[in-house]
Write a protein that holds these residues in place. Structure first.
Motif, PDB file in Angstrom:
ATOM      1  N   ALA A  99      -1.752   7.355  -5.648  1.00  0.00           N
ATOM      2  CA  ALA A  99      -0.805   7.915  -4.504  1.00  0.00           C
ATOM      3  C   ALA A  99      -0.362   9.349  -4.420  1.00  0.00           C
ATOM      4  CB  ALA A  99       0.409   6.894  -4.464  1.00  0.00           C
ATOM      5  N   LEU A 153      -2.718  -0.542  -4.082  1.00  0.00           N
ATOM      6  CA  LEU A 153      -2.046   0.593  -3.642  1.00  0.00           C
ATOM      7  C   LEU A 153      -2.713   1.468  -2.626  1.00  0.00           C
ATOM      8  CD1 LEU A 153      -0.423   2.043  -6.896  1.00  0.00           C
ATOM      9  CD2 LEU A 153       0.872   1.040  -4.904  1.00  0.00           C
ATOM     10  N   ARG A 154      -4.234   1.518  -2.527  1.00  0.00           N
ATOM     11  CA  ARG A 154      -5.158   2.039  -1.857  1.00  0.00           C
ATOM     12  C   ARG A 154      -6.025   1.244  -0.933  1.00  0.00           C
ATOM     13  NH1 ARG A 154      -8.380   7.360  -4.431  1.00  0.00           N
ATOM     14  NH2 ARG A 154      -6.495   8.677  -4.667  1.00  0.00           N
ATOM     15  N   ALA A 169      -0.154   4.517 -10.572  1.00  0.00           N
ATOM     16  CA  ALA A 169       0.112   4.641  -9.252  1.00  0.00           C
ATOM     17  C   ALA A 169       0.319   6.071  -8.689  1.00  0.00           C
ATOM     18  CB  ALA A 169       1.620   3.728  -8.982  1.00  0.00           C
ATOM     19  N   THR A 225       0.697  -1.252   0.108  1.00  0.00           N
ATOM     20  CA  THR A 225       0.091  -0.071   0.118  1.00  0.00           C
ATOM     21  C   THR A 225       0.955   1.316  -0.098  1.00  0.00           C
ATOM     22  OG1 THR A 225      -1.757  -1.522   1.349  1.00  0.00           O
ATOM     23  CG2 THR A 225      -1.887   1.255   1.130  1.00  0.00           C
ATOM     24  N   ALA A 226       0.618   2.145  -1.039  1.00  0.00           N
ATOM     25  CA  ALA A 226       1.376   3.387  -0.859  1.00  0.00           C
ATOM     26  C   ALA A 226       1.100   4.139   0.490  1.00  0.00           C
ATOM     27  CB  ALA A 226       0.710   4.312  -1.815  1.00  0.00           C
ATOM     28  N   THR A 227       2.259   4.646   1.129  1.00  0.00           N
ATOM     29  CA  THR A 227       2.144   5.317   2.284  1.00  0.00           C
ATOM     30  C   THR A 227       2.706   6.725   2.343  1.00  0.00           C
ATOM     31  OG1 THR A 227       4.429   4.618   2.946  1.00  0.00           O
ATOM     32  CG2 THR A 227       2.480   3.175   3.841  1.00  0.00           C
ATOM     33  N   ARG A 228       3.071   7.061   1.027  1.00  0.00           N
ATOM     34  CA  ARG A 228       3.540   8.443   0.972  1.00  0.00           C
ATOM     35  C   ARG A 228       3.543   8.772  -0.669  1.00  0.00           C
ATOM     36  NH1 ARG A 228       9.856   7.583   2.012  1.00  0.00           N
ATOM     37  NH2 ARG A 228      10.035   6.049   0.153  1.00  0.00           N
ATOM     38  N   PRO A 229       3.290   9.835  -1.197  1.00  0.00           N
ATOM     39  CA  PRO A 229       3.396  10.351  -2.313  1.00  0.00           C
ATOM     40  C   PRO A 229       4.397   9.883  -3.103  1.00  0.00           C
ATOM     41  CG  PRO A 229       3.024  12.307  -1.189  1.00  0.00           C
ATOM     42  CD  PRO A 229       3.469  11.265  -0.168  1.00  0.00           C
ATOM     43  N   ILE A 230       4.378   9.544  -4.199  1.00  0.00           N
ATOM     44  CA  ILE A 230       5.397   8.906  -5.418  1.00  0.00           C
ATOM     45  C   ILE A 230       6.444   9.972  -5.707  1.00  0.00           C
ATOM     46  CG2 ILE A 230       5.816   7.636  -7.328  1.00  0.00           C
ATOM     47  CD1 ILE A 230       3.445   6.057  -6.582  1.00  0.00           C
ATOM     48  N   PRO A 233      -1.668  14.402  -3.754  1.00  0.00           N
ATOM     49  CA  PRO A 233      -2.359  13.312  -2.734  1.00  0.00           C
ATOM     50  C   PRO A 233      -3.935  13.537  -2.578  1.00  0.00           C
ATOM     51  CG  PRO A 233      -0.214  14.070  -2.009  1.00  0.00           C
ATOM     52  CD  PRO A 233      -0.593  15.351  -3.118  1.00  0.00           C
ATOM     53  N   LEU A 252       7.621   2.633  -5.286  1.00  0.00           N
ATOM     54  CA  LEU A 252       7.250   2.899  -3.951  1.00  0.00           C
ATOM     55  C   LEU A 252       8.252   3.654  -3.174  1.00  0.00           C
ATOM     56  CD1 LEU A 252       4.681   0.333  -3.341  1.00  0.00           C
ATOM     57  CD2 LEU A 252       4.242   2.574  -4.042  1.00  0.00           C
TER      58      LEU A 252
END
Length: 465
Positions: A270, A412-413, A266, A16-21, A314, A440
């Motif tokens: 993200a 990712l979400r 992505a 899962t994306a935890t911060r902007p790419i 985001p 990521l």
């Protein structure tokens, strides 16, 4: 040795994306261009140097098919591959097509011009992919086709025209003409166009029925014309070919823009910024349509000196879309992954032909979307997606690389998604999970594999993900 088709053990926990790419992605070469380059090199007048070609399961099987038909492969420095064509295509081999539609269709067309009998087999899960319309056209040219199990599908044995000494039937206007039903796949027409320099008599190839995924046909024509092959368009859907072998000019393969889709998506999901390096300024790849599609989901797209850059804030939200994806149906699973997060329903149309890919992609997308908690309805030529709050799920991939990346995008979400057989991505994008995690983490993408590496060790593209 051919790589096995066993399912990858265990499940992949989609991150899962935890911060902007913030990442730059380097992608391997286009599968579509690589497969066409192999055919061109195998029938050319001179050896053909191919640079930047994709080394994956599909293209490994394609290269092996060229060797089975008599070509010689020479591995050069920096990953280049030189194909030395045989004087005459050789029958007698059994070609393993795996899951690769291009090997099934292009390999069959080449076998029709080989001196002898060639058998084509595939993975059991690919035996539902249609080849009947192409076989009918090859029979009209003089090849002999014998099905092994079910008419219109692999396995099949083809006795080539040189071994039969037959000519196609003349039409009423005394011109050689071969019809091809393209309604289920544009690859049937591409297969005939790519091998048309081997037809001894000038011939008109005419597409009948709907022609999906036109950009792939345009790619075949452009690559042939760059090799000096004389093909003239005689009407909207017919072409006159002449027996002019490709010269053997060097071929530079572009990065695979269809495989860029999950990484670009992505950035939309993200937030942040992602650049796909070395994006071509002009291309026939269907992935060029990302430039038009992604702004419909609120992203900004810009060409830079480095490549194509997609940026999004985001927490971005977007309304549903109504898109005719007929010319670029290959992108549908990635578009569908974005649609499940929309604030209103979406309809993706013009993609009935996706029923004949690695799996019935329309049914597969609907099943997995429902598994996630949203709703989806299969239409006669597409899919209608109704978003809802999503839940973690164990997602199937159906031996289909696009369904595997669909699951990765959703993950990712949606925390906690598990993906079956993520290794199926190796058919067109080896090292997918490593590239995904590097994106990521904002670290460097791995260098693409070379064809020499996978010929030395086919297991490099099997199960590493």
């Amino acid at each position: 040795m051919s790589p096995t088709n066993s399912r990858t053990a265990g499940l992949w926990a989609a991150p899962t994306a935890t911060r902007p790419i913030s990442a730059t992605v380097v992608l391997p070469g286009s599968k579509s261009q690589t497969s066409r380059a192999f055919v061109i090199g195998t029938i050319a007048q001179n050896p053909t140097r191919i640079s930047g070609g994709l080394a994956s399961r599909d293209t490994y099987l394609a290269a092996r098919a060229m060797v089975d038909l008599g070509a010689t492969l020479v591995f050069e420095d920096e990953g280049d591959l030189v194909i030395e064509p045989p004087q005459t295509l050789q029958g007698g081999a059994t070609i393993d097509c795996g899951q690769a539609g291009t090997v099934m269709r292009f390999g069959s067309a080449l076998a029709a011009f080989a001196d002898g009998k060639t058998k084509l087999i595939c993975d059991p899960t690919a035996e539902a992919r249609p080849i009947g319309p192409l076989m009918d056209s090859l029979s009209a040219l003089g090849a002999k086709v014998r099905y092994g199990k079910r008419k219109g599908y692999l396995p099949v044995s083809i006795t080539g025209i040189p071994a039969r000494k037959r000519k196609p039937q003349r039409s009423e206007d005394d011109e050689w003409q071969v019809l091809i039903d393209t309604s289920s796949s544009s690859q049937f027409l591409s297969a005939l166009l790519l091998t048309s320099p081997l037809i001894e008599t000038p011939t008109v190839l005419r597409a009948e029925g709907r022609l999906p995924s036109w950009p792939y046909v345009a790619m075949s024509l452009e690559m042939l014309q760059a090799q000096g092959v004389n093909i003239q368009q005689t009407s909207s859907w017919s072409w006159r070919t002449n027996p002019t072998r490709p010269v053997g000019n060097p071929i530079q393969v572009e990065p695979d823009l269809a495989n860029a889709g999950p990484f670009l998506a992505a950035a939309v999901l993200a937030g942040g910024s992602l650049t796909v390096r070395d994006w071509p300024t002009r291309t026939d790849q269907v992935g060029r349509y990302w430039v038009e599609i992604l702004p419909k989901f609120g992203a900004s797209v810009a060409m830079t000196a480095e490549g194509l850059t997609v940026t999004a804030p985001p927490g971005l939200t977007w309304s549903g879309v109504d898109l005719d994806l007929g010319p670029y149906g290959e992108l549908a699973p990635t578009v569908a992954a974005l649609c499940v997060f929309a604030t209103s329903p979406s309809t993706l149309r013009g993609i009935a032909h996706l029923r004949g890919h690695e799996t019935d992609r329309l049914a597969a997308m609907a099943t997995e979307i429902r598994r996630l908690g949203a709703e989806a309805r299969v239409l006669h030529d597409g899919i209608h997606i109704i978003p809802a709050p999503l839940r973690a799920a164990q997602l199937a991939t159906y031996e289909d690389h696009r369904m595997a990346t669909f699951a990765a995008i959703v993950g990712l979400r949606v925390p906690g998604c598990l993906v079956e057989n993520i290794g199926t991505t190796a058919k067109t994008l080896p090292q997918f999970t490593t590239r995904w995690q590097a994106m990521l983490d904002g670290t460097k993408s791995p260098l693409p594999l070379t064809m020499e590496e996978i010929f030395k060790d086919p297991n490099l593209i099997e199960g590493s993900d």
